[in-house]
Structures are given as structure tokens and as C-alpha cells.
Design an enzyme around this catalytic site. Structure first.
Site, mmCIF file in Angstrom:
data_model
loop_
_atom_site.group_PDB
_atom_site.id
_atom_site.type_symbol
_atom_site.label_atom_id
_atom_site.label_comp_id
_atom_site.label_asym_id
_atom_site.label_seq_id
_atom_site.Cartn_x
_atom_site.Cartn_y
_atom_site.Cartn_z
ATOM 1 N N HIS A 13 1.064 -6.645 -7.949
ATOM 2 C CA HIS A 13 0.823 -7.174 -6.605
ATOM 3 C C HIS A 13 -0.398 -6.474 -6.006
ATOM 4 C CE1 HIS A 13 5.060 -9.016 -5.792
ATOM 5 N NE2 HIS A 13 4.205 -9.907 -6.271
ATOM 6 N N ASP A 49 -1.310 -5.219 -3.188
ATOM 7 C CA ASP A 49 -1.247 -3.986 -2.404
ATOM 8 C C ASP A 49 -1.019 -2.752 -3.271
ATOM 9 O OD1 ASP A 49 1.353 -5.196 -2.750
ATOM 10 O OD2 ASP A 49 2.186 -3.772 -1.322
ATOM 11 N N HIS A 50 -0.920 -2.972 -4.579
ATOM 12 C CA HIS A 50 -0.751 -1.851 -5.511
ATOM 13 C C HIS A 50 -1.909 -1.731 -6.508
ATOM 14 C CE1 HIS A 50 3.542 -0.914 -4.474
ATOM 15 N NE2 HIS A 50 3.402 -2.114 -3.925
ATOM 16 N N HIS A 91 12.074 -7.152 -9.029
ATOM 17 C CA HIS A 91 11.010 -7.590 -8.138
ATOM 18 C C HIS A 91 10.526 -8.953 -8.635
ATOM 19 C CE1 HIS A 91 8.465 -6.560 -4.819
ATOM 20 N NE2 HIS A 91 7.337 -6.688 -5.502
ATOM 21 N N ASP A 95 8.142 -1.264 -6.219
ATOM 22 C CA ASP A 95 8.897 -2.130 -5.312
ATOM 23 C C ASP A 95 10.137 -2.649 -6.032
ATOM 24 O OD1 ASP A 95 6.692 -1.674 -3.786
ATOM 25 O OD2 ASP A 95 6.106 -3.773 -3.574
ATOM 26 N N HIS A 142 3.215 -2.335 -10.628
ATOM 27 C CA HIS A 142 3.213 -3.788 -10.799
ATOM 28 C C HIS A 142 1.895 -4.332 -10.263
ATOM 29 C CE1 HIS A 142 4.665 -3.245 -6.690
ATOM 30 N NE2 HIS A 142 4.495 -4.535 -6.424
ATOM 31 N N HIS A 162 6.446 3.010 1.701
ATOM 32 C CA HIS A 162 6.328 1.551 1.609
ATOM 33 C C HIS A 162 7.074 0.870 2.759
ATOM 34 C CE1 HIS A 162 6.408 -2.501 -0.306
ATOM 35 N NE2 HIS A 162 5.330 -2.066 -0.944
#
Length: 304
Positions: free
Chosen positions: A65, A67-68, A140, A211, A63, A269
């Protein structure tokens, strides 16, 4: 094959954990690696491992976000600056193409290798001679997927005794026989490979979750896999907070492994609120439900 975790933290990096990135090393199958997510600092983590960016064949993003994905532009451009010309395919949800192309364009960067960007939906993502990858939608705040990787079954061993009993001489056609094909021998006989091949060797299977809060699709994604990788952002006591933000607790990850029939669970995570001293307690919350649970740390390697 091996899994190596480059980042195992949630949301923001901490002194003990970088943000999400996982490498699947296809050693023993082919000379290539696959990357799952690419959080900020991923290329710095790679520098502390034997991983070669030029050997990264595919990148799968769960996805969008930060942090990914915030490590993607740097990794791609460094790969070019190191002179790699090998093609790379990037898979991810809608918007990943705009993100990458905009970052490269606005920074005046360039690529020296062919980059194919595939914006995915649920279903089969890719399928080659050795692996099939399928994406499953998760729960999510933004569009998010988990990836199931299934290695195709391998042909069984040739039955040497039966070949000898039937006076089938050794020859280059053994390759065709092993793959179930019919061949014509020098004496004119036509034989069927399946008559001389043992049972197929089952391929390995792996589920890597993005996530997610608890979702009905989880057990389908991880059904019977050899290894399941699932987030465990918060502890059991913080279930409401975890779920409200689209995340899972330790116990919820373990329950998915239990209900899906997975053979092994690796949790990752973890929230930056947890220090190394907390890890044993969090791991025990999982193991109370699913005993075959392990916890990933940055640079941890797991054999498949």
C-alpha cells in the site's frame, strides 16, 4: 538498540503525523540501521534526525500500500546522489521488485550501490551472526507481513576464578574459550571453553506488525517479545469499520500484547481523524487491557 518512529499515521499524512516508517538503530550491536516501511516523505523525516541513509543496511516492507512504500524511490535515489556505495538489501512481498525497478527506470534514475531485492514469503527472511528475522502473514486486503526480529543469545562471561584455579593463563585464546571452543594451552593441556563460560545472555526480541485485522498468527509473531509494535488505526467504538478494512482497534492491539506475553506494546498507525488531543483517550483504551502500552509519535525514540 533503539526504535525511532519517522511516521506514525495511517493512510494519509496529517499535520501531526506522517505515514508509516520505523527505524531500528542497531547501536551497541553494529554500526547500521534497518528501516521498516518507507511511506511518502520518509527521506524528509530522516533529515530531521541523526539517521544517515548510507548506514541503512536493510529495508523491510510489510505490504505494498502506498502509505508504506511511496517513499522508497526517492530514498534510494537520494542515497545514490549522496554518493553511498554501501550495499543495501530490500525485503518485501511479491511485486516490490517491479515497483522499485520500474520507478527507477522510468524516472531515468540510477543507483551507485548494490541493491538486492528479495521478495519474501512467510518464514525465515534472513539470519546472520547476530539476528534472525522471520515474516508472518497478516490479515489485510493485500499480501501483508509482520516481522519478528530475534537477537541471538550472547555467550556468558568467562569464569575468571575457575580459570585461575585451573592455572589457565590469560591469552588470546580467551576469545575461543568464551565461544565454547576447545583450545590447546602452551603446556599441552586441551580445555573446553564451555567448562569456563557462564550462562548465555538471552538476546532481545521485537515484533513489528504491518497493517492487520485480528489474526490467529499474531500471538505467534509476538510470543514473549520484549517490544511489540502494532497498529491501532481506530478506537474501540469503530471496531467493525477497522476490521472490515483490514485494521485493528486500540483494544485489539492491546489484547494481542496480553495474549502473546509481550513485555511492552507501542501503538502506531493512527487514523488522521485523531488529533493530539485524542491521544490520551486512545492510549487509555489500550492500557485498560495491557498497562505496559506506549503510543508512538513522529520522531519518538524508544530504547530496547
Amino acid at each position: 538498540m533503539q526504535l525511532q518512529f519517522l511516521g506514525t499515521g495511517a493512510g494519509t499524512p496529517s499535520r501531526e503525523r506522517n505515514v508509516t516508517s520505523i527505524v531500528l538503530d542497531l547501536q551497541g550491536v553494529r554500526n547500521a540501521t534497518w528501516l521498516f516501511d518507507c511511506g511518502e516523505g520518509t527521506q524528509h523525516q530522516i533529515l530531521r534526525t541523526p539517521i544517515k541513509p548510507g548506514k541503512i543496511e536493510k529495508i523491510f516492507i510489510t505490504h505494498l500500500h502506498g502509505d508504506h512504500i511511496f517513499g522508497l524511490p526517492g530514498l534510494l535515489t537520494s542515497r545514490s546522489m549522496n554518493g553511498s556505495g554501501d550495499p543495501l538489501t530490500l525485503y518485501g512481498p511479491a511485486g516490490i521488485k517491479t515497483f522499485v525497478e520500474t520507478a527507477i527506470s522510468l524516472s531515468g534514475s540510477w543507483l551507485t550501490f548494490p541493491l538486492e531485492i528479495v521478495e519474501i514469503t512467510a518464514g525465515e527472511v534472513c539470519n546472520d551472526e547476530q539476528f534472525r528475522v522471520t515474516a508472518y502473514p497478516l490479515t489485510h486486503p493485500v499480501e501483508c507481513y509482520g516481522y519478528r526480529i530475534d537477537e541471538h543469545d550472547k555467550p556468558g562471561a568467562l569464569n575468571a576464578e575457575k580459570l585461575a584455579a585451573d592455572n589457565v593463563p590469560a591469552g588470546p585464546y580467551f576469545y575461543d574459550l568464551k565461544h565454547g571452543r576447545s583450545v590447546t594451552l602452551d603446556d599441552g593441556r586441551v580445555i573446553n571453553g564451555w567448562d569456563y563460560v557462564g550462562d548465555k545472555i538471552p538476546g532481545r526480541s521485537l515484533a513489528i506488525f504491518g497493517d492487520t485485522a485480528p489474526t490467529e498468527r499474531a500471538t505467534e509473531l509476538a510470543a514473549g517479545v520484549d517490544v511489540m509494535v502494532h497498529e491501532a488505526t481506530l478506537e474501540v467504538a469503530m471496531e467493525e469499520k477497522a476490521n472490515s478494512r483490514g485494521h485493528s482497534t486500540t483494544a485489539q492491539a492491546a489484547k494481542v500484547a496480553q495474549e502473546s506475553g509481550a513485555k511492552r506494546l507501542i501503538i502506531t498507525h493512527l487514523s488522521s481523524r485523531y488529533l493530539r488531543a485524542d491521544c490520551e483517550r486512545l492510549l487509555k483504551e489500550c492500557q485498560a487491557i495491557f498497562p505496559h502500552t506506549e503510543m508512538a509519535h513522529d520522531f519518538a525514540v524508544f530504547n530496547l
